[in-house]
Design a protein around this motif. Structure first.
Motif, short mmCIF file in Angstrom:
data_model
loop_
_atom_site.label_atom_id
_atom_site.label_comp_id
_atom_site.label_asym_id
_atom_site.label_seq_id
_atom_site.Cartn_x
_atom_site.Cartn_y
_atom_site.Cartn_z
N ILE A 132 6.65 0.69 20.68
CA ILE A 132 7.52 -0.48 20.61
C ILE A 132 6.72 -1.69 20.15
N SER A 133 5.49 -1.82 20.63
CA SER A 133 4.68 -2.97 20.25
C SER A 133 4.39 -2.98 18.76
N ASN A 134 4.17 -1.80 18.16
CA ASN A 134 3.95 -1.74 16.72
C ASN A 134 5.20 -2.15 15.95
N ILE A 135 6.35 -1.69 16.43
CA ILE A 135 7.60 -2.04 15.77
C ILE A 135 7.82 -3.55 15.81
N ASP A 136 7.61 -4.14 16.98
CA ASP A 136 7.83 -5.58 17.13
C ASP A 136 6.81 -6.40 16.36
N GLU A 137 5.57 -5.91 16.30
CA GLU A 137 4.53 -6.67 15.62
C GLU A 137 4.64 -6.59 14.10
N LEU A 138 4.90 -5.39 13.60
CA LEU A 138 4.88 -5.17 12.15
C LEU A 138 6.23 -5.36 11.48
N ASN A 139 7.31 -5.23 12.23
CA ASN A 139 8.72 -5.09 11.83
C ASN A 139 8.98 -3.63 11.50
N ILE A 140 10.23 -3.23 11.59
CA ILE A 140 10.55 -1.81 11.53
C ILE A 140 10.21 -1.19 10.17
N TYR A 141 10.36 -1.95 9.10
CA TYR A 141 10.06 -1.41 7.76
C TYR A 141 8.58 -1.06 7.65
N HIS A 142 7.72 -2.01 7.98
CA HIS A 142 6.29 -1.78 7.84
C HIS A 142 5.75 -0.81 8.90
N ALA A 143 6.37 -0.81 10.08
CA ALA A 143 5.96 0.17 11.09
C ALA A 143 6.30 1.57 10.62
N THR A 144 7.44 1.73 9.96
CA THR A 144 7.83 3.03 9.41
C THR A 144 6.88 3.44 8.29
N GLN A 145 6.61 2.52 7.40
CA GLN A 145 5.73 2.80 6.27
C GLN A 145 4.33 3.19 6.75
N GLN A 146 3.77 2.40 7.67
CA GLN A 146 2.45 2.70 8.22
C GLN A 146 2.45 4.04 8.93
N GLY A 147 3.49 4.27 9.74
CA GLY A 147 3.57 5.52 10.50
C GLY A 147 3.66 6.74 9.62
N MET A 148 4.36 6.61 8.49
CA MET A 148 4.46 7.74 7.56
C MET A 148 3.11 8.01 6.89
N GLU A 149 2.41 6.96 6.53
CA GLU A 149 1.08 7.15 5.95
C GLU A 149 0.14 7.83 6.95
N GLN A 150 0.23 7.43 8.22
CA GLN A 150 -0.62 8.03 9.24
C GLN A 150 -0.30 9.50 9.46
N VAL A 151 0.99 9.83 9.48
CA VAL A 151 1.37 11.21 9.80
C VAL A 151 1.00 12.15 8.65
N ILE A 152 1.08 11.68 7.41
CA ILE A 152 0.65 12.50 6.27
C ILE A 152 -0.86 12.74 6.34
N SER A 153 -1.61 11.69 6.64
CA SER A 153 -3.07 11.81 6.72
C SER A 153 -3.51 12.71 7.87
N ALA A 154 -2.69 12.82 8.91
CA ALA A 154 -3.06 13.60 10.09
C ALA A 154 -2.79 15.10 9.93
N LEU A 155 -2.07 15.51 8.89
CA LEU A 155 -1.79 16.93 8.69
C LEU A 155 -3.08 17.73 8.53
N GLN A 156 -3.09 18.92 9.10
CA GLN A 156 -4.26 19.80 8.97
C GLN A 156 -4.35 20.37 7.56
N ARG A 157 -3.20 20.66 6.96
CA ARG A 157 -3.17 21.11 5.58
C ARG A 157 -3.34 19.91 4.67
N ARG A 158 -4.22 20.01 3.69
CA ARG A 158 -4.42 18.91 2.75
C ARG A 158 -3.34 18.98 1.68
N VAL A 159 -2.26 18.24 1.89
CA VAL A 159 -1.13 18.33 0.98
C VAL A 159 -1.42 17.60 -0.33
#
Length: 276
Positions: A132-159
C-alpha cells in the motif's frame, strides 16, 4: 458389446478404427453415445482453434528466435483497499490449457481450476505483491510499472520477450510488448491474469478474517456501498490506499514504508498471512 463397454471405449481416447466399428452399431443407445462423443470432439477442436489464436503473439516471437516468453498482468489497480498483485508466467511452447481466458470473463470457480492448471503447466511463475505504501508513494500507474519490471527481472527463466497487458515497461535485455486487452489476446498474459486475480482474491479473503466488518471477501476492496459505510463507521486500516478518494480527503496518516514483496509461488496453493 454392452452399452457400458461402449461408454468406456469412448471415454478413453478411442482409435479411429474403434469409432468406425461403433458407427456400424445401429442401437439407439450406441448412436446417442456417438452423438455426444462427436459433439465433445467438435467443441474441443473449436476450443483448440480459439487457443491457437491466443498463441499468435507468442508464436510470432518464437519464430523470430525467442526461447522463453512471459506474460505479465496485474489485479487490483482500482480498489480502495488491499495490495496490487502482479504476476509473470512463462508457459511451455505449444501448450494447451482448455478454457484459459481473461480472468475477468471467468467465474471464481473456473479461475480456481485454471489457477491450479497454470501452476502445474507453467515453466516459471513469479508474483509481486505491491505494498500500500508503494502505491500511495508512487501512484498506481508507476507502482504498477515498477512492479511489472521487478517481477520480470525476478523470473528464474531468462525470458527474451515479455508480453504485457497495456503497460509499457523497460527491462534490460528483454523485449517488452504492450498489448491492449492482452489478457484476452495472449495465452501467456491470460495465464498471468489468472494467477494475479486468484492470488489477490485469496489475500482479500484472508484479510476478511482479520477485518470482518469491512466485507473484503465480497467486494475485494472495491468501493462498494457496504465498504464505504464501513469506512465511515470504523475508519481506515493500514490496508486502505490513502492516495485514493475519498480516503485522500480524510487527511489520514500515511502507511509506513514497506518494500514490495516478491514471492515465487510453489506448485501448490499458499496462505498469505495478514495482520492488523
Amino acid at each position: 458389446m454392452t452399452i457400458t463397454e461402449v461408454k468406456n471405449i469412448l471415454a478413453n481416447n478411442p482409435t479411429e478404427e474403434q469409432i468406425d466399428i461403433l458407427r456400424l452399431d445401429k442401437r439407439a443407445g450406441v448412436q446417442k453415445l456417438l452423438w455426444a462423443y462427436d459433439k465433445k470432439i467438435h467443441l474441443l477442436n473449436v476450443e483448440k482453434e480459439r487457443f491457437e489464436k491466443m498463441l499468435e503473439f507468442e508464436n510470432k516471437f518464437y519464430d523470430e528466435g525467442a526461447q522463453f516468453i512471459c506474460g505479465v498482468d496485474e489485479a487490483g489497480r482500482g480498489p480502495l483497499a488491499g495490495p496490487l498483485v502482479i504476476a509473470a508466467v512463462v508457459l511451455p511452447k505449444d501448450c494447451f490449457i482448455k478454457g484459459l481466458d481473461d480472468s475477468k470473463k471467468l467465474s471464481a470457480k473456473k479461475r480456481d481450476m485454471l489457477y491450479d492448471e497454470v501452476m502445474k503447466v507453467a515453466l516459471d511463475i513469479e508474483v509481486n505483491i505491491v505494498s500500500i505504501s508503494n502505491i500511495d508513494e508512487l501512484n498506481i500507474y508507476h507502482a504498477t510499472q515498477q512492479g511489472m519490471e521487478q517481477v520480470i527481472s525476478a523470473l528464474q527463466r531468462r525470458v527474451n520477450v515479455a508480453l504485457i497487458d497495456a503497460m509499457p515497461v523497460h527491462v534490460t535485455n528483454v523485449k517488452s510488448v504492450s498489448i491492449v486487452h492482452g489478457d484476452a489476446l495472449s495465452a501467456s498474459i491470460a495465464a498471468a491474469s489468472i494467477i494475479a486475480k486468484v492470488t489477490r482474491d485469496r489475500i482479500m479473503e484472508r484479510l476478511d478474517t482479520v477485518y470482518p466488518e469491512y466485507g473484503y471477501a465480497h467486494h475485494k476492496g472495491y468501493g462498494a456501498a457496504a465498504h464505504m459505510e464501513a469506512i465511515k463507521k470504523f475508519g481506515a486500516t493500514r490496508w486502505h490506499r490513502r492516495s485514493y478518494e475519498p480516503l485522500k480527503s480524510m487527511n489520514l496518516e500515511p502507511v509506513a514504508k514497506e518494500k514490495n514483496i516478491l514471492y515465487a509461488p510453489q506448485r501448490e496453493n499458499y496462505v498469505y498471512e495478514v495482520s492488523k
